[in-house]
Design a protein around this motif. Structure first.
Motif, PDB file in Angstrom:
ATOM      1  N   THR A 111       0.833  -1.213   0.000  1.00  0.00           N
ATOM      2  CA  THR A 111       0.000   0.000   0.000  1.00  0.00           C
ATOM      3  C   THR A 111       0.864   1.259   0.000  1.00  0.00           C
ATOM      4  O   THR A 111       0.360   2.354  -0.262  1.00  0.00           O
ATOM      5  N   ARG A 112       2.140   1.125   0.283  1.00  0.00           N
ATOM      6  CA  ARG A 112       3.030   2.281   0.336  1.00  0.00           C
ATOM      7  C   ARG A 112       3.286   2.810  -1.078  1.00  0.00           C
ATOM      8  O   ARG A 112       3.555   2.053  -2.006  1.00  0.00           O
ATOM      9  N   VAL A 113       3.225   4.142  -1.220  1.00  0.00           N
ATOM     10  CA  VAL A 113       3.348   4.742  -2.551  1.00  0.00           C
ATOM     11  C   VAL A 113       4.754   4.570  -3.117  1.00  0.00           C
ATOM     12  O   VAL A 113       4.949   4.618  -4.340  1.00  0.00           O
ATOM     13  N   GLU A 114       5.746   4.375  -2.245  1.00  0.00           N
ATOM     14  CA  GLU A 114       7.121   4.258  -2.723  1.00  0.00           C
ATOM     15  C   GLU A 114       7.487   2.848  -3.166  1.00  0.00           C
ATOM     16  O   GLU A 114       8.624   2.606  -3.620  1.00  0.00           O
ATOM     17  N   MET A 115       6.550   1.895  -3.088  1.00  0.00           N
ATOM     18  CA  MET A 115       6.888   0.506  -3.407  1.00  0.00           C
ATOM     19  C   MET A 115       7.329   0.285  -4.853  1.00  0.00           C
ATOM     20  O   MET A 115       8.253  -0.499  -5.100  1.00  0.00           O
ATOM     21  N   PRO A 116       6.727   0.925  -5.859  1.00  0.00           N
ATOM     22  CA  PRO A 116       7.247   0.708  -7.221  1.00  0.00           C
ATOM     23  C   PRO A 116       8.717   1.090  -7.366  1.00  0.00           C
ATOM     24  O   PRO A 116       9.504   0.339  -7.964  1.00  0.00           O
ATOM     25  N   ALA A 117       9.095   2.229  -6.798  1.00  0.00           N
ATOM     26  CA  ALA A 117      10.503   2.642  -6.874  1.00  0.00           C
ATOM     27  C   ALA A 117      11.383   1.693  -6.071  1.00  0.00           C
ATOM     28  O   ALA A 117      12.514   1.381  -6.482  1.00  0.00           O
ATOM     29  N   LEU A 118      10.874   1.215  -4.939  1.00  0.00           N
ATOM     30  CA  LEU A 118      11.660   0.295  -4.118  1.00  0.00           C
ATOM     31  C   LEU A 118      11.878  -1.031  -4.845  1.00  0.00           C
ATOM     32  O   LEU A 118      12.977  -1.588  -4.816  1.00  0.00           O
ATOM     33  N   LEU A 119      10.843  -1.531  -5.513  1.00  0.00           N
ATOM     34  CA  LEU A 119      11.009  -2.773  -6.281  1.00  0.00           C
ATOM     35  C   LEU A 119      12.042  -2.580  -7.379  1.00  0.00           C
ATOM     36  O   LEU A 119      12.921  -3.435  -7.576  1.00  0.00           O
ATOM     37  N   ALA A 120      11.960  -1.467  -8.097  1.00  0.00           N
ATOM     38  CA  ALA A 120      12.939  -1.211  -9.154  1.00  0.00           C
ATOM     39  C   ALA A 120      14.349  -1.145  -8.581  1.00  0.00           C
ATOM     40  O   ALA A 120      15.307  -1.663  -9.186  1.00  0.00           O
ATOM     41  N   GLU A 121      14.498  -0.544  -7.404  1.00  0.00           N
ATOM     42  CA  GLU A 121      15.813  -0.458  -6.778  1.00  0.00           C
ATOM     43  C   GLU A 121      16.337  -1.822  -6.384  1.00  0.00           C
ATOM     44  O   GLU A 121      17.523  -2.129  -6.591  1.00  0.00           O
ATOM     45  N   ARG A 122      15.467  -2.671  -5.817  1.00  0.00           N
ATOM     46  CA  ARG A 122      15.899  -4.014  -5.425  1.00  0.00           C
ATOM     47  C   ARG A 122      16.301  -4.843  -6.649  1.00  0.00           C
ATOM     48  O   ARG A 122      17.285  -5.580  -6.624  1.00  0.00           O
ATOM     49  N   VAL A 123      15.545  -4.737  -7.716  1.00  0.00           N
ATOM     50  CA  VAL A 123      15.859  -5.478  -8.934  1.00  0.00           C
ATOM     51  C   VAL A 123      17.172  -4.979  -9.532  1.00  0.00           C
ATOM     52  O   VAL A 123      18.033  -5.776  -9.937  1.00  0.00           O
ATOM     53  N   ALA A 124      17.352  -3.671  -9.570  1.00  0.00           N
ATOM     54  CA  ALA A 124      18.591  -3.110 -10.107  1.00  0.00           C
ATOM     55  C   ALA A 124      19.796  -3.543  -9.280  1.00  0.00           C
ATOM     56  O   ALA A 124      20.890  -3.757  -9.819  1.00  0.00           O
ATOM     57  N   ALA A 125      19.609  -3.680  -7.971  1.00  0.00           N
ATOM     58  CA  ALA A 125      20.714  -4.125  -7.113  1.00  0.00           C
ATOM     59  C   ALA A 125      21.166  -5.529  -7.492  1.00  0.00           C
ATOM     60  O   ALA A 125      22.370  -5.826  -7.473  1.00  0.00           O
ATOM     61  N   VAL A 126      20.228  -6.396  -7.839  1.00  0.00           N
ATOM     62  CA  VAL A 126      20.590  -7.745  -8.281  1.00  0.00           C
ATOM     63  C   VAL A 126      21.295  -7.685  -9.640  1.00  0.00           C
ATOM     64  O   VAL A 126      22.327  -8.320  -9.853  1.00  0.00           O
TER      65      VAL A 126
END
Length: 296
Positions: A129-144
């Motif tokens: 529900t957090r609005v920042e989750m799309p950016a956080l997912l992109a950041e986690r994927v980019a880290a991998v």
């Protein structure tokens, strides 16, 4: 009118088989009792002292996942059993690459005899529900995707045969359907990352595979399918569908922008134009039917 894919699997319609048909010689048992017996045997033989009540979390023909429930003072664990030695070896390699370089679940122990892994138990899902989750997912994927750039010297040397420089000189992987287009993909990655990158990709992205540690940190689960010759474009192609499934409907251009920002923060030199060209080449190289607007 094209229907937007609802899951990562739908987003990858048409993709060439990365593993050949019939690759799995022996499947995991389907009977829950047989699964529990196998799990307890693995704990006894390869992980002595890791006792606790065992329950099945998930089971499929390739692998089974269990919770090992222990007192809070000891901490519960996840036990994963593989049916195939090569798949087990692939996942242990993925954890070796990602353990200290990307936000993934912790690997505590391996059991080669039982093809088992003992992993961090993370029962709390991420709060979508957090609005920042799309950016956080992109950041986690980019880290991998960029993890290999942060490997220490000895580990980086061990992966030298899988770098972009090595792959660019080698024959294309057997599953690639258009070698010329795959060469374009590698060339684009060389421009974006340089020759030392190991092009990791093929995360099993689902909303439920983002979990929250007690500290609040959000990490990715399940790196079983990650490979060093796939590139991260396979995951970028699925990001809009994964976000849609999690309740975040974003335009493809917005998702592309999030990924561009996340990879730039990790040292990448993509532009919107070069990333779109790489995506088109990747679709041609792999048989992917549609990029669902990411390349427009």
């Amino acid at each position: 009118m094209t229907i937007a894919p609802a899951t990562a699997a739908e987003a990858l319609t048409g993709l060439a088989r990365i593993r050949p048909a019939g690759w799995l010689a022996t499947s995991m048992p389907t009977d829950p009792v047989d699964l529990l017996v196998r799990a307890r045997q693995a704990l006894s033989v390869d992980h002595p002292g890791m006792d606790g009540r065992v329950s099945v979390l998930s089971a499929r023909h390739t692998a089974a996942v269990f919770a090992v429930h222990r007192p809070p003072s000891e901490g519960s664990l996840v036990l994963k059993l593989h049916a195939d030695p090569a798949a087990y070896a692939g996942e242990t390699l993925a954890y070796a690459l990602l353990a200290d370089t990307a936000p993934v679940a912790r690997l505590y122990a391996e059991g080669e005899g039982s093809l088992s892994l003992l992993l961090e138990y993370l029962p709390e899902p991420a709060d979508w529900t957090r609005v920042e989750m799309p950016a956080l997912l992109a950041e986690r994927v980019a880290a991998v995707h960029t993890a290999s750039l942060r490997l220490p010297g000895e580990a980086a040397e061990a992966m030298a045969g899988f770098t972009l420089a090595a792959l660019h000189r080698a024959p294309p992987p057997a599953w690639i359907t258009d070698p010329s287009a795959f060469s374009e993909v590698l060339a684009a990655h060389l421009d974006a990352y340089g020759p030392r990158l190991v092009p990791l990709g093929h995360l099993d992205l689902k909303p439920e595979h983002l979990r929250r540690r007690p500290s609040g940190e959000v990490v990715l689960l399940d790196v079983e399918s990650v490979r060093p010759d796939v590139t991260g474009l396979i995951d970028l192609a699925t990001l809009p569908a994964v976000l849609r499934q999690a309740g975040h409907e974003l335009a493809p251009a917005r998702v592309l922008g999030l990924y561009l920002d996340a990879t730039a923060a990790r040292g990448a030199r993509w532009t919107a134009g070069s990333l779109k060209l790489a995506l088109r080449a990747y679709a041609a190289a792999t048989g992917l039917e549609s990029l669902h607007g990411l390349d427009r």
